[in-house]
Design a protein around this motif. Sequence first.
Motif, short mmCIF file in Angstrom:
data_model
loop_
_atom_site.label_atom_id
_atom_site.label_comp_id
_atom_site.label_asym_id
_atom_site.label_seq_id
_atom_site.Cartn_x
_atom_site.Cartn_y
_atom_site.Cartn_z
N GLY A 1 0.81 -1.21 0.00
CA GLY A 1 0.00 0.00 0.00
C GLY A 1 0.84 1.25 0.00
N ALA A 2 1.85 1.29 -0.88
CA ALA A 2 2.84 2.37 -0.82
C ALA A 2 2.65 3.46 -1.87
CB ALA A 2 4.25 1.79 -0.94
N ASN A 3 1.53 3.44 -2.58
CA ASN A 3 1.35 4.44 -3.63
C ASN A 3 0.84 5.78 -3.11
OD1 ASN A 3 -1.18 2.65 -3.50
ND2 ASN A 3 -1.95 4.48 -4.54
N LYS A 4 0.45 5.85 -1.82
CA LYS A 4 -0.01 7.12 -1.26
C LYS A 4 0.09 7.08 0.26
CE LYS A 4 -4.90 5.76 -1.00
NZ LYS A 4 -6.28 6.15 -1.36
N GLY A 5 -0.19 8.21 0.89
CA GLY A 5 -0.30 8.29 2.33
C GLY A 5 0.96 7.89 3.08
N LEU A 6 0.75 7.19 4.18
CA LEU A 6 1.87 6.77 5.03
C LEU A 6 2.82 5.84 4.31
CD1 LEU A 6 0.00 6.24 8.40
CD2 LEU A 6 1.90 7.83 8.03
N TRP B 1 10.65 -1.51 -2.83
CA TRP B 1 9.58 -1.98 -3.72
C TRP B 1 8.29 -1.30 -3.29
CZ3 TRP B 1 10.16 -5.07 -7.94
CH2 TRP B 1 11.35 -5.78 -8.06
N ILE B 2 7.62 -0.66 -4.23
CA ILE B 2 6.36 0.03 -3.98
C ILE B 2 5.22 -0.92 -4.30
CG2 ILE B 2 4.96 2.06 -4.55
CD1 ILE B 2 7.66 2.74 -3.31
N GLY B 3 4.68 -1.56 -3.27
CA GLY B 3 3.58 -2.50 -3.47
C GLY B 3 2.27 -1.75 -3.63
N ALA B 4 1.52 -2.05 -4.70
CA ALA B 4 0.26 -1.37 -4.95
C ALA B 4 -0.63 -2.21 -5.85
CB ALA B 4 0.49 0.01 -5.58
N ARG B 5 -1.94 -2.13 -5.61
CA ARG B 5 -2.89 -2.86 -6.46
C ARG B 5 -3.08 -2.18 -7.81
NH1 ARG B 5 -8.37 -3.37 -3.28
NH2 ARG B 5 -7.85 -1.17 -2.89
N ASP B 6 -3.12 -0.87 -7.81
CA ASP B 6 -3.39 -0.11 -9.03
C ASP B 6 -2.09 0.12 -9.80
OD1 ASP B 6 -3.63 2.36 -10.71
OD2 ASP B 6 -5.69 2.33 -9.93
N PRO B 7 -1.96 -0.47 -10.98
CA PRO B 7 -0.70 -0.36 -11.73
C PRO B 7 -0.32 1.08 -12.05
CG PRO B 7 -2.07 -2.09 -12.65
CD PRO B 7 -2.93 -1.36 -11.66
N GLU B 8 -1.29 1.89 -12.47
CA GLU B 8 -0.96 3.26 -12.85
C GLU B 8 -0.47 4.06 -11.65
OE1 GLU B 8 -3.07 7.19 -14.91
OE2 GLU B 8 -4.12 5.26 -14.88
N ARG B 9 -1.20 3.98 -10.54
CA ARG B 9 -0.79 4.72 -9.34
C ARG B 9 0.52 4.18 -8.78
NH1 ARG B 9 -6.48 5.34 -5.91
NH2 ARG B 9 -7.54 6.69 -7.41
N GLY B 10 0.67 2.87 -8.83
CA GLY B 10 1.90 2.28 -8.32
C GLY B 10 3.13 2.70 -9.11
N ARG B 11 3.02 2.65 -10.43
CA ARG B 11 4.15 3.05 -11.28
C ARG B 11 4.46 4.53 -11.13
NH1 ARG B 11 1.57 -0.46 -15.10
NH2 ARG B 11 2.74 -2.40 -15.31
N THR B 12 3.41 5.35 -11.04
CA THR B 12 3.62 6.79 -10.88
C THR B 12 4.36 7.07 -9.57
OG1 THR B 12 1.65 7.33 -12.16
CG2 THR B 12 2.47 9.02 -10.66
N ALA B 13 3.93 6.40 -8.50
CA ALA B 13 4.58 6.58 -7.21
C ALA B 13 6.03 6.13 -7.26
CB ALA B 13 3.82 5.82 -6.12
#
Length: 227
Positions: A8-13, A29-41
């Motif tokens: 859950g590293a694409n936003k917030g804490l 490693w930025i773990g995220a469900r949403d590919p677009e938000r994850g890659r952007t982060a």
Amino acid sequence: MTTTLITGANKGLGYETARQLIAAGHQVWIGARDPERGRTAADGLGGRFLPLDITDDDSVAAAAATVGELDVLVNNAGISGGLAAPIDVTADLMRTVYEPNVFGVVRVTRAFLPLLQQSAHPVIVNVTSGLGSMTLATDPTSIASRYQMLAYSSAKAALNMLTVQYAKAFPAIRINCVDPGFTATDFNGHRGVQTVEEGAEIIVRMAQLTSDGPTGTWLDRAGAVPW
């Protein structure tokens, strides 16, 4: 270089924790469900995007195979489940909240344990909440006693016990839970009184433990939190 995974590293804490750890020299490693938000982060931080849905066995297994090696796991992803009154909380709502907040932590931890056990200084940080403290929930002087978040609070209490049990089972790994405090993020509609920098402080501190650091504890910025 220390290799770290934050769920859950694409936003917030999660995002702020990643930012601070990357600045401290971690490969994150930025773990995220949403590919677009994850890659952007990941692109914005200088981290590496990892597709990861902690509620899905196949996604978690694929993530573990992709990472290959790991020193630090930060179990940050979770949901609040809303503010339903206890009388309105159904078993289905409980399952919805427990799936990422409890079962997801078990799923991810189990998948990445073999990698962590190969690390010279393995660490697991579980992001919990003071609302999961039975001591604070029954203390009328504590703000935690004013909330009746049946699903969320009980899920965080379960996460606290998971932390203790994992710490006993794997003494070579520093496994702790942390309470970032009431931090202004999307999670609470930005009603929190702390900045994300302040909230992430204890997560970052515990993610950088050495092998002689504490394990099986619960801390916030001020120190020990009562169970």
